[in-house]
Design a protein around this motif. Sequence first.
Motif, PDB file in Angstrom:
ATOM      1  N   VAL A 191       0.841  -1.214   0.000  1.00 12.12           N
ATOM      2  CA  VAL A 191       0.000   0.000   0.000  1.00 12.12           C
ATOM      3  C   VAL A 191       0.871   1.257   0.000  1.00 12.12           C
ATOM      4  O   VAL A 191       0.503   2.266  -0.600  1.00 12.12           O
ATOM      5  N   ASP A 192       2.034   1.168   0.641  1.00 12.59           N
ATOM      6  CA  ASP A 192       2.918   2.341   0.704  1.00 12.59           C
ATOM      7  C   ASP A 192       3.399   2.766  -0.683  1.00 12.59           C
ATOM      8  O   ASP A 192       3.789   3.919  -0.885  1.00 12.59           O
ATOM      9  N   TRP A 193       3.357   1.831  -1.619  1.00 15.04           N
ATOM     10  CA  TRP A 193       3.779   2.178  -2.981  1.00 15.04           C
ATOM     11  C   TRP A 193       2.748   3.034  -3.702  1.00 15.04           C
ATOM     12  O   TRP A 193       3.007   3.534  -4.802  1.00 15.04           O
ATOM     13  N   LEU A 194       1.585   3.198  -3.084  1.00  5.22           N
ATOM     14  CA  LEU A 194       0.602   4.129  -3.670  1.00  5.22           C
ATOM     15  C   LEU A 194       1.022   5.578  -3.414  1.00  5.22           C
ATOM     16  O   LEU A 194       0.537   6.489  -4.092  1.00  5.22           O
ATOM     17  N   VAL A 195       1.915   5.774  -2.446  1.00  8.21           N
ATOM     18  CA  VAL A 195       2.360   7.145  -2.128  1.00  8.21           C
ATOM     19  C   VAL A 195       2.990   7.827  -3.349  1.00  8.21           C
ATOM     20  O   VAL A 195       2.603   8.946  -3.700  1.00  8.21           O
ATOM     21  N   PRO A 196       3.962   7.174  -4.029  1.00  7.32           N
ATOM     22  CA  PRO A 196       4.507   7.835  -5.227  1.00  7.32           C
ATOM     23  C   PRO A 196       3.442   8.094  -6.296  1.00  7.32           C
ATOM     24  O   PRO A 196       3.516   9.103  -7.003  1.00  7.32           O
ATOM     25  N   VAL A 197       2.441   7.204  -6.366  1.00  8.72           N
ATOM     26  CA  VAL A 197       1.376   7.413  -7.366  1.00  8.72           C
ATOM     27  C   VAL A 197       0.537   8.635  -6.975  1.00  8.72           C
ATOM     28  O   VAL A 197       0.177   9.461  -7.821  1.00  8.72           O
ATOM     29  N   PHE A 198       0.245   8.758  -5.688  1.00  9.37           N
ATOM     30  CA  PHE A 198      -0.491   9.945  -5.219  1.00  9.37           C
ATOM     31  C   PHE A 198       0.328  11.211  -5.516  1.00  9.37           C
ATOM     32  O   PHE A 198      -0.220  12.242  -5.904  1.00  9.37           O
ATOM     33  N   MET A 199       1.656  11.113  -5.305  1.00 13.28           N
ATOM     34  CA  MET A 199       2.524  12.278  -5.561  1.00 13.28           C
ATOM     35  C   MET A 199       2.490  12.643  -7.044  1.00 13.28           C
ATOM     36  O   MET A 199       2.406  13.821  -7.403  1.00 13.28           O
ATOM     37  N   LEU A 200       2.542  11.619  -7.875  1.00 10.82           N
ATOM     38  CA  LEU A 200       2.483  11.846  -9.323  1.00 10.82           C
ATOM     39  C   LEU A 200       1.147  12.503  -9.685  1.00 10.82           C
ATOM     40  O   LEU A 200       1.099  13.462 -10.466  1.00 10.82           O
ATOM     41  N   ALA A 201       0.088  12.001  -9.080  1.00  8.20           N
ATOM     42  CA  ALA A 201      -1.248  12.571  -9.344  1.00  8.20           C
ATOM     43  C   ALA A 201      -1.278  14.029  -8.917  1.00  8.20           C
ATOM     44  O   ALA A 201      -1.797  14.892  -9.642  1.00  8.20           O
ATOM     45  N   ALA A 202      -0.682  14.316  -7.747  1.00 11.78           N
ATOM     46  CA  ALA A 202      -0.658  15.705  -7.252  1.00 11.78           C
ATOM     47  C   ALA A 202       0.116  16.594  -8.222  1.00 11.78           C
ATOM     48  O   ALA A 202      -0.306  17.716  -8.542  1.00 11.78           O
ATOM     49  N   ALA A 203       1.263  16.088  -8.710  1.00 10.88           N
ATOM     50  CA  ALA A 203       2.090  16.878  -9.628  1.00 10.88           C
ATOM     51  C   ALA A 203       1.330  17.139 -10.931  1.00 10.88           C
ATOM     52  O   ALA A 203       1.294  18.270 -11.434  1.00 10.88           O
TER      53      ALA A 203
ATOM     54  N   VAL B 268      -8.739   6.255  -6.308  1.00 16.76           N
ATOM     55  CA  VAL B 268      -9.439   6.313  -7.605  1.00 16.76           C
ATOM     56  C   VAL B 268      -9.851   7.753  -7.906  1.00 16.76           C
ATOM     57  O   VAL B 268      -9.638   8.258  -9.017  1.00 16.76           O
ATOM     58  N   LYS B 269     -10.396   8.419  -6.890  1.00 20.96           N
ATOM     59  CA  LYS B 269     -10.811   9.815  -7.070  1.00 20.96           C
ATOM     60  C   LYS B 269      -9.635  10.685  -7.511  1.00 20.96           C
ATOM     61  O   LYS B 269      -9.737  11.507  -8.427  1.00 20.96           O
ATOM     62  N   SER B 270      -8.489  10.509  -6.846  1.00 21.05           N
ATOM     63  CA  SER B 270      -7.310  11.346  -7.143  1.00 21.05           C
ATOM     64  C   SER B 270      -6.800  11.099  -8.559  1.00 21.05           C
ATOM     65  O   SER B 270      -6.461  12.042  -9.275  1.00 21.05           O
ATOM     66  N   VAL B 271      -6.725   9.828  -8.942  1.00 20.69           N
ATOM     67  CA  VAL B 271      -6.192   9.503 -10.267  1.00 20.69           C
ATOM     68  C   VAL B 271      -7.130  10.028 -11.356  1.00 20.69           C
ATOM     69  O   VAL B 271      -6.680  10.647 -12.340  1.00 20.69           O
ATOM     70  N   VAL B 272      -8.430   9.817 -11.167  1.00 23.50           N
ATOM     71  CA  VAL B 272      -9.402  10.299 -12.168  1.00 23.50           C
ATOM     72  C   VAL B 272      -9.331  11.827 -12.256  1.00 23.50           C
ATOM     73  O   VAL B 272      -9.319  12.405 -13.354  1.00 23.50           O
TER      74      VAL B 272
ATOM     75  N   ALA C 188      -6.791  13.741 -11.536  1.00 22.25           N
ATOM     76  CA  ALA C 188      -5.520  14.147 -12.169  1.00 22.25           C
ATOM     77  C   ALA C 188      -5.645  14.057 -13.691  1.00 22.25           C
ATOM     78  O   ALA C 188      -5.238  14.980 -14.408  1.00 22.25           O
ATOM     79  N   ILE C 189      -6.214  12.969 -14.163  1.00 23.32           N
ATOM     80  CA  ILE C 189      -6.359  12.805 -15.622  1.00 23.32           C
ATOM     81  C   ILE C 189      -7.284  13.890 -16.178  1.00 23.32           C
ATOM     82  O   ILE C 189      -6.967  14.539 -17.177  1.00 23.32           O
ATOM     83  N   ALA C 190      -8.415  14.096 -15.499  1.00 23.95           N
ATOM     84  CA  ALA C 190      -9.392  15.077 -16.004  1.00 23.95           C
ATOM     85  C   ALA C 190      -8.791  16.484 -16.041  1.00 23.95           C
ATOM     86  O   ALA C 190      -8.933  17.211 -17.041  1.00 23.95           O
ATOM     87  N   ILE C 191      -8.087  16.848 -14.977  1.00 22.85           N
ATOM     88  CA  ILE C 191      -7.507  18.205 -14.916  1.00 22.85           C
ATOM     89  C   ILE C 191      -6.434  18.359 -15.989  1.00 22.85           C
ATOM     90  O   ILE C 191      -6.349  19.391 -16.656  1.00 22.85           O
ATOM     91  N   PHE C 192      -5.631  17.316 -16.165  1.00 25.20           N
ATOM     92  CA  PHE C 192      -4.561  17.426 -17.156  1.00 25.20           C
ATOM     93  C   PHE C 192      -5.128  17.503 -18.576  1.00 25.20           C
ATOM     94  O   PHE C 192      -4.615  18.260 -19.410  1.00 25.20           O
TER      95      PHE C 192
ATOM     96  N   ALA D  56     -12.090  22.583   0.997  1.00 32.23           N
ATOM     97  CA  ALA D  56     -10.951  21.667   1.189  1.00 32.23           C
ATOM     98  C   ALA D  56     -11.351  20.225   0.884  1.00 32.23           C
ATOM     99  O   ALA D  56     -10.597  19.483   0.262  1.00 32.23           O
ATOM    100  N   GLU D  57     -12.555  19.857   1.299  1.00 27.46           N
ATOM    101  CA  GLU D  57     -13.024  18.475   1.072  1.00 27.46           C
ATOM    102  C   GLU D  57     -13.172  18.179  -0.415  1.00 27.46           C
ATOM    103  O   GLU D  57     -13.084  17.041  -0.845  1.00 27.46           O
ATOM    104  N   ASN D  58     -13.436  19.239  -1.209  1.00 25.75           N
ATOM    105  CA  ASN D  58     -13.718  19.015  -2.628  1.00 25.75           C
ATOM    106  C   ASN D  58     -12.611  19.500  -3.561  1.00 25.75           C
ATOM    107  O   ASN D  58     -12.808  19.547  -4.776  1.00 25.75           O
ATOM    108  N   PHE D  59     -11.482  19.873  -2.986  1.00 22.92           N
ATOM    109  CA  PHE D  59     -10.363  20.331  -3.806  1.00 22.92           C
ATOM    110  C   PHE D  59      -9.539  19.098  -4.191  1.00 22.92           C
ATOM    111  O   PHE D  59      -8.952  18.450  -3.313  1.00 22.92           O
ATOM    112  N   PRO D  60      -9.491  18.758  -5.482  1.00 25.01           N
ATOM    113  CA  PRO D  60      -8.865  17.485  -5.863  1.00 25.01           C
ATOM    114  C   PRO D  60      -7.424  17.343  -5.400  1.00 25.01           C
ATOM    115  O   PRO D  60      -6.986  16.253  -5.054  1.00 25.01           O
TER     116      PRO D  60
END
Lengths: 312, 422
Positions: free
Chosen positions: B301-313, B395-399, B401-405, B365-369
Motif C-alpha cells: 500500500v505504501d507504494w501508492l504514495v509515489p502514485v499519489f505524488m504523481l497525481a498531485a504533480a 481512484v478519485k485522485s487519479v481520475v 488528475a487525468i481530467a484536470i490534465f 478543502a473536502e472538494n479540492f482534488p
Amino acid sequence: MDYAVIAEDIVKTYNSVRALDDVSLRVPVGCVYGLLGPNGAGKSTLISIIVGVSKPDKGKVMVLGGSPLSPGIRARIGFQPQEHGLHPNLTGWENLFFYAGIYGVSPRDARDRIRELAEKLGITGYLDKPVRTYSGGLRQRLSIVAALIHDPELIVLDEPTTGLDPGIRKSVWGLIMDLRRSGKTVILATHYMEEADKLSDEVAIMDKGRIIVSGSPEELKSRYGPPAVIEVVLREQSMAEKLESYLAGNLGLQVNKTGAETLRIHCRDPDQLVPEITSTAYELGLSISVLRVLKPDLEDVFLKLTGRRLEG
Amino acid sequence: MNWRAVKAFIVRDVKTMFRDKAALFWVVAWPIIWILMTAYVFVPPGAGHVITLSVGVVNNDHSVAPFNGTYLVDLMNNTMINGKHLFNVEMINDSVRLKELLLKGRLDAGIIIPDGFGVNATYGTGRLIVLIRADNPSTKQIYEGIITGFLQGVSRRLSSVKINVSLAYISKYMPTANATMSLDRIKQYLIGIAFPINASVEEVVPESVGSRPAIIGWYTLGAIGMMFLYTGLLIGSAMIVREKELGTLKRLLASPSSGPELLIGKTLGGIIVLVVSALIALFVGIGVAGARIYWSPLNPVDWLVPVFMLAAAIMSIGMGLVLSLASRTSKGASSLSTALGLLFTFTAGIWFPKEWLPGWMRIFAENFPFTWAIDGIRDIVVYQYGLPDILPLFVKSVVAAIAIFVAGATIYRIQIRRYAEK
C-alpha cells in the motif's frame, strides 16, 4: 523545374489588417531566394506560413512536396527566426544539443555537426559559456547553427545578419554560399539590399503584404532600375537639402536623400548630368565632398517602384 | 512520438530550473524554510508539555471555614502535572484591574472569589466568577477547558470530603439509618448524587502523530504539498509564455516536435523537478528536523504514495495550464501561481488540518482534488490506511488528475494556436 516551395494566392489577415495579400511565389530547389522588403512588408508572416508556424487564411502552400504542417516536412526544414530562441542559462553546447534532440539528431552526429558549423562561423571558443554572456552577434551565429544542426534541405533565415558587424556578416554570407553549393535551398528574408543582391539567385521584393516584383537581381535592376545613378555627398545637411530641392524642382529629376548629406539621383545620361550638377552646386555656393556614378541596385528598384527607401 | 525530443525538453527544463535562482528559492529553499519553521517554531522541541496558565486571582473571601479562598489559591499554586505547575497565580487587588490585565493580554484567565465563598462551599455551594481571555477562539477553548477541569477536580475532592463528613453525622445521629440501609450504600448514593456520571477519558492518538517527530512528519508532507502546488501551477502557467519570452516558441512550433512532445516533455521535466524537490524536502524533514514518516518498501500500500505524488504533480501542472489563459508574461504567471498556490495551501487543508478551518472553507478543502492526493499520502504514511480504506480516495485522485490534465492540455493547444496566429 523542381520547387522547394510553392505558395499560391496566400492571404493572411491579423485583426483586420492584411499582412499578406494574394502572395504567390515559387522557390526553385537549390537556389538562394531572397525576400527583400522593409520592416512590416510581410516577410516574417510569409516565412511563418512557409515553416508551418501559422496557417494562411486563403491560398495553398506546398513545401518540399508536402504540407508544412506535417512533422515529416518540418523535420526537413531549418528555421532561424528573428528571435534567437536560445536559453540564456544554458551554454552554447547545451542549447544546440537541445535543438538536436528536438530534431531527433543523435548526440554523436550533433557533436560533429556543431563542431563543423561553429568552426565556419567562428564561435567554437564560446560554446562552453552560458548564452547570457554572449554578444548579439554571437547569439545570432549560434542561432544559425541551431537552424542547420539537422542538415535540412530547406533553410529559412529571417534577417540572419541584422546587428552583425561587417566581418561577421561576411562569414554568414560565406556559409549561405556554401549551403547553396551543397545543393540546399535557402530562403533569405532581409532588408539589406546588398545582401539580397549578392547572395540571391532570385529575389521577391515585398511591400505592404504583396510581392511587387520578383526575378533575378540583374533582371530586376535592368527592368525596373534607372540606367544610372549619381551619388552626391555634400559638406552639410542644409546644402544637401538645397541641392535636392533644386534638382527635383528645376530639372525634374528623381532625387532621393539616402543620408543626412547624401543624395542619390536617378538619371538616363550621367555624362550630361554630372557637369550640370557641379555647375549648379558652384552657382548655389554648395560644397561637394564626393560625386560618383554608380550602377543601379535593388534599393533603386524599390525606390522606383514604391517611391520610398528600402533601408531605414 | 519523438522520445529524443521529449528527453531534450526534460533535460533542458530540469537544467534551467535548477540554474534559476528565483525558481530554486521557491522549489527548494521555501519548503526547507517551512519545514524548519514547523520543527522549531510551530512544533518547538518543548511542544506537548503541560501549558502553564497565567491566572489572576481576586480573593475577597474572608471566610473562616476549612475550605475557603486562600485554600483554593494554595491548591492552584500547588497543582502540578508531570512536574510542571498548571497555574502561575498572580494575586490582584480588584476585579477592574483583573479585567484590565486580561484585556491587555497579560493574563490568560482570572478568578474572582467573592466574600463568603468558603462558608458557602463548605456548607452549600460556593460561587466563583471565572474570566477567560477570548481573543483567540482556539486558545479560549483550551484555557476554559483547563480552568473548568481544575475546578471540577476541586469540586470532586470537596464533595468526597463533604460526603465523608455527612456519613459521620449520619452514623452518629441517625443510628436507625443502619437498620434499613448500610452506610456503604448511603455513601454510594451520595456519591451518585454528587457525580451522576463518572466518565473516564482515554487519549487515542495515532502512533504516527503521537510525538513531535511524527507531527513534523505530518507537516513535512504539508510542505511538499505546498511546494507541489505552487511550483506545479508555475510550471503549467508559464509553460507557453516562458518559451514565448525566450523566443524559442516560434522555433519549436516550426520543428517536428511542436505537438505532444512539447507538452509531455515539459510536463515530465516539471514532474522531475517536483520529485527532486520533494526528496530534498524529505531529506531535510527527516535528516535535519527529525521528522518521522511511516513508509516501508515492503508494504504494498505504501507504494501508492509515489502514485499519489504523481497525481498531485499532474493536477497542479494541469491547473497551471488552465491558469495560463490569464498569464501574459512569465512574471505574471509566477505571481498568479504563488498567490493561488499559497491561498490554496492554507485554505484547502494542505498546510493546516482541515478540522481547523471554518465550515465553508472545509467544504472547499473536502472538494479540492489536490487535497485528495495529499490526504491520500497522509492517510497511508500517517494513519496507516489499508488498501480497502484508501482505494476510493486513490481512484478519485487519479481520475481527477487525468481530467484536470486533459483540461489543461486542451487550454495548452488553444494557447499555442492563439500564439501562432498572432
